[in-house]
Design a protein around this motif. Structure first.
Motif, PDB file in Angstrom:
ATOM      1  N   ALA A 194      59.839  91.952  -2.327  1.00  0.00           N
ATOM      2  CA  ALA A 194      59.623  93.111  -1.457  1.00  0.00           C
ATOM      3  C   ALA A 194      59.751  92.724   0.018  1.00  0.00           C
ATOM      4  O   ALA A 194      59.257  91.678   0.439  1.00  0.00           O
ATOM      5  CB  ALA A 194      58.230  93.681  -1.703  1.00  0.00           C
ATOM      6  N   LEU A 195      60.401  93.589   0.777  1.00  0.00           N
ATOM      7  CA  LEU A 195      60.395  93.443   2.245  1.00  0.00           C
ATOM      8  C   LEU A 195      59.097  94.033   2.794  1.00  0.00           C
ATOM      9  O   LEU A 195      58.625  93.644   3.856  1.00  0.00           O
ATOM     10  CB  LEU A 195      61.595  94.170   2.843  1.00  0.00           C
ATOM     11  N   ALA A 196      58.576  95.001   2.091  1.00  0.00           N
ATOM     12  CA  ALA A 196      57.256  95.555   2.406  1.00  0.00           C
ATOM     13  C   ALA A 196      56.749  96.231   1.136  1.00  0.00           C
ATOM     14  O   ALA A 196      57.528  96.892   0.440  1.00  0.00           O
ATOM     15  CB  ALA A 196      57.341  96.573   3.541  1.00  0.00           C
ATOM     16  N   ALA A 221      53.150  89.994   5.867  1.00  0.00           N
ATOM     17  CA  ALA A 221      52.430  88.979   6.655  1.00  0.00           C
ATOM     18  C   ALA A 221      52.461  87.670   5.864  1.00  0.00           C
ATOM     19  O   ALA A 221      53.043  87.612   4.777  1.00  0.00           O
ATOM     20  CB  ALA A 221      50.994  89.430   6.906  1.00  0.00           C
ATOM     21  N   THR A 222      51.830  86.633   6.388  1.00  0.00           N
ATOM     22  CA  THR A 222      51.913  85.338   5.701  1.00  0.00           C
ATOM     23  C   THR A 222      51.096  85.313   4.408  1.00  0.00           C
ATOM     24  O   THR A 222      51.193  84.375   3.628  1.00  0.00           O
ATOM     25  CB  THR A 222      51.420  84.195   6.614  1.00  0.00           C
ATOM     26  N   PRO A 258      53.325  90.643  11.909  1.00  0.00           N
ATOM     27  CA  PRO A 258      54.218  90.908  10.772  1.00  0.00           C
ATOM     28  C   PRO A 258      55.263  89.802  10.631  1.00  0.00           C
ATOM     29  O   PRO A 258      55.689  89.223  11.635  1.00  0.00           O
ATOM     30  CB  PRO A 258      54.883  92.235  11.153  1.00  0.00           C
ATOM     31  N   LEU A 259      55.647  89.520   9.399  1.00  0.00           N
ATOM     32  CA  LEU A 259      56.702  88.532   9.154  1.00  0.00           C
ATOM     33  C   LEU A 259      57.989  88.982   9.833  1.00  0.00           C
ATOM     34  O   LEU A 259      58.264  90.187   9.914  1.00  0.00           O
ATOM     35  CB  LEU A 259      56.985  88.414   7.652  1.00  0.00           C
ATOM     36  N   SER A 260      58.781  88.041  10.277  1.00  0.00           N
ATOM     37  CA  SER A 260      60.070  88.363  10.877  1.00  0.00           C
ATOM     38  C   SER A 260      61.055  87.295  10.408  1.00  0.00           C
ATOM     39  O   SER A 260      60.824  86.107  10.619  1.00  0.00           O
ATOM     40  CB  SER A 260      59.929  88.337  12.403  1.00  0.00           C
ATOM     41  N   ASP A 261      62.103  87.723   9.718  1.00  0.00           N
ATOM     42  CA  ASP A 261      63.085  86.741   9.229  1.00  0.00           C
ATOM     43  C   ASP A 261      64.430  87.437   9.076  1.00  0.00           C
ATOM     44  O   ASP A 261      64.603  88.580   9.519  1.00  0.00           O
ATOM     45  CB  ASP A 261      62.607  86.108   7.905  1.00  0.00           C
ATOM     46  N   VAL A 262      65.379  86.737   8.436  1.00  0.00           N
ATOM     47  CA  VAL A 262      66.724  87.320   8.317  1.00  0.00           C
ATOM     48  C   VAL A 262      66.726  88.623   7.515  1.00  0.00           C
ATOM     49  O   VAL A 262      67.643  89.428   7.629  1.00  0.00           O
ATOM     50  CB  VAL A 262      67.732  86.339   7.657  1.00  0.00           C
ATOM     51  N   HIS A 263      65.698  88.822   6.703  1.00  0.00           N
ATOM     52  CA  HIS A 263      65.659  90.031   5.865  1.00  0.00           C
ATOM     53  C   HIS A 263      65.122  91.253   6.599  1.00  0.00           C
ATOM     54  O   HIS A 263      65.371  92.381   6.197  1.00  0.00           O
ATOM     55  CB  HIS A 263      64.819  89.770   4.614  1.00  0.00           C
ATOM     56  N   GLY A 264      64.345  91.022   7.661  1.00  0.00           N
ATOM     57  CA  GLY A 264      63.771  92.160   8.370  1.00  0.00           C
ATOM     58  C   GLY A 264      62.944  91.687   9.560  1.00  0.00           C
ATOM     59  O   GLY A 264      62.221  90.686   9.438  1.00  0.00           O
ATOM     60  N   SER A 265      63.038  92.420  10.653  1.00  0.00           N
ATOM     61  CA  SER A 265      62.279  92.040  11.848  1.00  0.00           C
ATOM     62  C   SER A 265      60.807  92.440  11.668  1.00  0.00           C
ATOM     63  O   SER A 265      60.461  93.216  10.765  1.00  0.00           O
ATOM     64  CB  SER A 265      62.851  92.766  13.062  1.00  0.00           C
ATOM     65  N   ARG A 269      59.306  95.594   9.529  1.00  0.00           N
ATOM     66  CA  ARG A 269      58.300  95.419   8.470  1.00  0.00           C
ATOM     67  C   ARG A 269      57.062  96.270   8.746  1.00  0.00           C
ATOM     68  O   ARG A 269      56.484  96.861   7.835  1.00  0.00           O
ATOM     69  CB  ARG A 269      57.940  93.949   8.346  1.00  0.00           C
ATOM     70  N   ARG A 270      56.641  96.344  10.018  1.00  0.00           N
ATOM     71  CA  ARG A 270      55.464  97.171  10.314  1.00  0.00           C
ATOM     72  C   ARG A 270      55.761  98.638   9.977  1.00  0.00           C
ATOM     73  O   ARG A 270      54.946  99.352   9.410  1.00  0.00           O
ATOM     74  CB  ARG A 270      55.070  97.024  11.795  1.00  0.00           C
ATOM     75  N   ARG A 271      56.957  99.086  10.355  1.00  0.00           N
ATOM     76  CA  ARG A 271      57.322 100.487  10.083  1.00  0.00           C
ATOM     77  C   ARG A 271      57.373 100.741   8.569  1.00  0.00           C
ATOM     78  O   ARG A 271      56.888 101.763   8.086  1.00  0.00           O
ATOM     79  CB  ARG A 271      58.686 100.770  10.743  1.00  0.00           C
TER      80      ARG A 271
END
Ligand SMILES: Cc1cc2nc3c(=O)[nH]c(=O)nc-3n(C[C@H](O)[C@H](O)[C@H](O)COP(=O)(O)OP(=O)(O)OC[C@H]3O[C@@H](n4cnc5c(N)ncnc54)[C@H](O)[C@@H]3O)c2cc1C
Length: 290
Positions: A194-196, A221-222, A258-265, A269-271
């Motif tokens: 899941a991205l979220a 998140a982590t 919030p996590l931030s990586d190549v899959h989603g900023s 992710r917060r949105r």
């Protein structure tokens, strides 16, 4: 890539496994379904000198009903859980969550305990354990301890387990009849991590107001998070669309970093956390009996 060399132990009892782990300390790693550990070895992100295979230890793969609790052995395969009649009836949210874990070949091997011990922040089971107030039963050569899920997930791929400790079972209090439930996630394809994601359990009082809300977020998140501010905001209120929208917004705001990586900023992710929290609250509210 090939894994670095390692020794392999196949204990036939829990005591033998615990003694082997105690003798080798942090150099040894338990091997459950291997669906996360073997890729880590192949990528050389883990270099244990010994794998202790848990697959041949009797008694670790049962699903049992104890009063108001369902007890899952750590070695229950995800596929078995998906098909378990007791789980379908007592914990439908867990059955539904299991169908979101990877694909059937992964679930054929992957285990409940492996997923919890691996503590991937995007995994479904850790968030469910939080939302359901599960307790994790942990054994080592020196004894047993029970860790509430809220204290188990410490950070990215990090749990409260110490070297030499094995997760042996998960105790899940069965929600009372009438509890509404939902698990919602956004992933690129079905079966991807899941991205979220959000899972929700809701109970309504006889006047329709919210008596209990548990909201856990994952993939954002982590570690999985209980959105406490959103839960408190719902307590005692009618579950209107407005109350649900407000709670979803509070849940998204609850994520510190919030996590931030190549899959989603982080912003994405917060949105998306707000979107999945709202969808899960709406579905759980529809399912909850007054
Ligand atoms: C392509 C792919 C897609 C996937 N998609 C998802 C997904 O969408 N959602 C999801 O949640 N997971 C997903 N997974 C991961 C899958 O659920 C794994 O099965 C799970 O994360 C690990 O379980 P396992 O039994 O395979 O554990 P293993 O890989 O054997 O072990 C994982 C870690 O936990 C430790 N460990 C295992 N059992 C115990 C125990 N009883 N006590 C202490 N430590 C233990 C191991 O030492 C290791 O560090 C995916 C995996 C793959 C390969």
């Amino acid at each position: 890539m090939k894994p670095p060399p390692f020794d392999y132990a196949r204990p036939r009892s829990l005591d033998e496994a615990l003694a082997t782990l105690a003798a080798h300390g942090a150099d040894a790693r338990p091997l459950a379904g291997g669906q996360s550990l073997i890729p880590l070895l192949s990528l050389r992100l883990a270099r244990p000198s010994l794998l202790v295979d848990l697959s041949f230890i009797p008694g670790l793969a049962s699903v049992q009903a104890e009063n108001g609790t369902t007890v899952l052995g750590a070695m229950v395969r995800q596929r078995a859980l998906e098909r378990d009649a007791q789980v379908a009836q007592r914990l439908p949210v867990l059955a539904e969550a299991t169908r979101l874990v990877g694909h059937p070949p992964i679930r054929n091997r992957g285990t409940v305990g492996g997923s919890l011990a691996h503590a991937d922040p995007s995994a479904e089971y850790p968030a469910l354990a939080l939302a359901l107030d599960a307790e994790l039963v942990v054994r080592s050569a020196s004894g047993e301890r029970v860790i509430p899920a809220r204290d188990f997930f410490v950070d990215l791929f990090t749990t409260a387990l110490a070297p030499g400790e094995l997760l042996t079972a998960v105790r899940i209090p069965v929600p009372p009849p009438g509890t509404g439930w939902s698990i919602q996630e956004i992933a690129r394809r079905h079966g991807d991590f899941a991205l979220a994601g959000a899972t929700v359990l809701l109970r309504k009082a006889s006047d329709g107001t919210c008596q209990h809300a548990a909201i856990a977020l994952f993939g954002v998140a982590t570690r999985p998070l209980r959105a406490s501010a959103a839960e408190q905001a719902l307590a005692g209120r009618p579950l209107t669309s407005e109350a649900i929208r407000e709670a979803a917004s509070l849940a998204a705001g609850w994520i510190d970093e919030p996590l931030s990586d190549v899959h989603g900023s982080a912003a994405y992710r917060r949105r998306m956390a707000e979107v999945v929290a709202r969808r899960a609250l709406e579905e759980a509210s529809r399912r909850a009996g007054a």
